[in-house]
Design an enzyme around this catalytic site. Structure first.
Site, PDB file in Angstrom:
ATOM      1  N   GLU A  75      -5.630  -8.322  -0.471  1.00  0.00           N
ATOM      2  CA  GLU A  75      -6.333  -8.018   0.788  1.00  0.00           C
ATOM      3  C   GLU A  75      -7.792  -7.789   0.433  1.00  0.00           C
ATOM      4  OE1 GLU A  75      -4.862  -5.156   3.642  1.00  0.00           O
ATOM      5  OE2 GLU A  75      -2.775  -5.580   3.063  1.00  0.00           O
TER       6      GLU A  75
ATOM      7  N   GLU B 142       0.822  -1.227   0.000  1.00  0.00           N
ATOM      8  CA  GLU B 142       0.000   0.000   0.000  1.00  0.00           C
ATOM      9  C   GLU B 142       0.851   1.270   0.000  1.00  0.00           C
ATOM     10  OE1 GLU B 142      -2.980  -0.270   3.103  1.00  0.00           O
ATOM     11  OE2 GLU B 142      -4.058  -1.829   2.015  1.00  0.00           O
TER      12      GLU B 142
END
Ligand code: AHR
Length: 499
Positions: free
Chosen positions: A291, A172
């Site tokens: 995710e 991320e």
């Protein structure tokens, strides 16, 4: 109401990459410490890993587990987790404001994952670190012997390489919360150079480059474009992350959230393919949805948990019946996009937004969401079929034309079995389902399992948790057709044998 699914034998949409049933263990909360690892628990093996948790993980048949983060990854020194445990440093984990003792590191985790029959998808820190630490880690894990890091691994007791195939280039990196967050330009350049050296050490590895942290990031789209401009020829997958919730407590809208996942995936595929066209490349980039889950129950309450303790009990969402239905819809959506989604990780696996929960010093049990995941992972193997659904639809504040019947058909040619995964989104009407399975000589109904009839907010809070699938009733077979009734608000799996 009535609904129909039509398909033809041999009309295969995509083969399913089993890594679509992956999961994720991060050094955070009670995932590792107090989750998979609890030396003082009477259920633990001689290395401190809980046998009862291993059994629940094994039953999920998770082929790949992402490790060690997550946000944790961006401040982690992998060298802290190797060598004699008593010499390992205790560190501040800045991402989760936790004390990290490093009792569990590379060898311990890889050994555990081996025992639960999963591969590891290893992350390299591109937050505080860079290409040097990344190449050293690949050398440590995958090079045979005769070099500094491979011999260090051998000195630590692992003579043969770990042979880790799949690697994440950071986590991320677009998120302002991320340690060492970067612009797309900065990350794209760094990821490209890290990818090059990692593949120079081991050309057989596959790499996942970071896409956006969620589809609503302001930089979504341009982030993917820029990152792929830099890395296209050096990486194999682009990542997607997304979590859903029902903060507004509107069930029909909540059940439709999988339409957002579908739109997100298709949008990212379009971006990948546009860069492929622009680069006149013959290579196709596939997706790693590494995710995905429901995460909203603990967003506020977690702020009150005391900082700077070991294993802060973070993100311990207790899932209910409606969450399980949404997980079913999300799993179906991943399968319906299995032509491009080759890896997906239910985030996470134990205690932290997880299907498995442990009690410190006590039992462990299955959350409501465990069941649809377990069924799809166990039986959703083979090929997704091209199919057409005829179903009534409804509208919500966020979504138009939501089919009451969500479904996907899987053909497991090896077992000669057709599997129908389906959710009835209607709150009050059963669906009389007709399946037109042209070309299939149907032999027998192996199973009709259904999760239905619970209060939407009912949870499993202990080993005796009630929210679990039960017999779904009759499935009538007639030549190439099958008929079943899907209860209102239900998750369903029907398995039919054929010749
Ligand atoms: O899974 C929990 C966290 O969610 C991960 O650490 C991070 O990558 C994401 O924002």
């Amino acid at each position: 109401m009535k609904a129909k699914i039509l398909t033809n034998k041999g009309d295969l949409f995509s083969s399913i990459d089993n890594r679509i049933y992956g999961s994720f263990i991060e050094h955070m909360g009670r995932a590792v410490y107090g989750g998979i690892y609890e030396p003082n628990n009477h259920m633990s093996d001689s290395y401190g890993f809980r046998e009862d948790v291993k059994e629940l993980v094994k039953a999920l048949q998770v082929p790949i587990i992402r490790y060690p983060g997550g946000n944790f990854l961006s401040g982690y020194n992998w060298e802290d987790g190797i060598g004699p445990v008593e010499e390992r440093p205790t560190r501040l984990d800045l991402a989760w404001q936790t004390i990290e003792t490093n009792e569990v590191g590379l060898h311990e985790f890889l050994n555990w994952s081996n025992q639960v029959q999963s591969e590891v998808m290893m992350g390299v820190n591109l937050g505080t670190r860079g290409i040097d630490a990344a190449r050293n880690l690949v050398e440590y894990c995958n090079f045979s012997n005769g070099t500094y890091y491979s011999d260090l691994r051998r000195a630590h007791g692992k003579k043969t390489p770990f042979g880790i195939k799949t690697w994440c280039l950071g986590n991320e990196m677009d998120g302002p919360w991320q340690i060492g967050a970067k612009t797309a330009e900065e990350y794209g350049r760094l990821a490209c150079e890290a990818a090059k050296v990692m593949k120079l050490v081991d050309e057989s590895i596959e790499l996942v480059v970071c896409g956006s942290s969620i589809s609503t990031m302001p930089t979504f789209g341009s982030w993917e474009q820029t990152v792929l401009e830099h890395t296209y020829e050096h990486v194999d997958y682009l990542s997607l992350h997304m979590y859903y919730g029902n903060s507004d407590n509107e069930i029909e809208n909540y059940l439709a959230k999988s339409l957002d996942m579908d739109r997100f995936i298709k949008g990212v595929v379009a971006i990948c393919d546009s860069i492929q066209a622009k680069k006149r490349s013959t290579k196709q980039i596939n997706l790693s949805f590494d995710e995905w889950n429901i995460w909203y129950h603990t967003l506020e309450s977690d702020n009150k948990i005391k900082k700077w303790q070991k294993a802060r009990p973070l993100l311990e969402d207790v899932y209910n019946f409606e969450d399980a239905l949404v997980i079913g819809c999300l799993l179906i959506t991943l399968l319906k996009n299995s032509n491009r989604v080759k890896i997906a990780c239910l985030a996470q696996l134990v205690n932290v937004i997880a299907p498995i929960v442990t009690e410190d010093g006590g039992d462990c049990w299955k959350q409501t969401t465990y069941y649809p995941f377990q069924q799809v992972s166990a039986y959703g193997r083979g090929h997704v079929l091209v199919s057409k659904t005829e179903s009534q639809t409804y509208h919500t504040k966020e979504f138009k034309g939501v089919p009451y019947l969500e479904n996907v058909l899987v053909d497991n040619c090896e077992r000669k079995e057709l599997i129908i995964f389906a959710v009835n989104r209607s709150v009050d009407e059963a669906i009389d389902l007709a399946l037109d399975l042209d070309g299939y000589t149907l032999t027998d109904v192996k199973e009709f399992s259904s999760l239905y009839g619970f209060d939407l907010k009912q949870t499993n809070t202990g080993k005796q948790g009630d929210v679990r699938p039960r017999d779904g009733g009759a499935v009538d077979l007639f030549e190439e057709k099958a008929f079943a009734k899907l209860q209102p608000l239900s998750w369903n799996m029907i398995r039919i044998g054929y010749n």
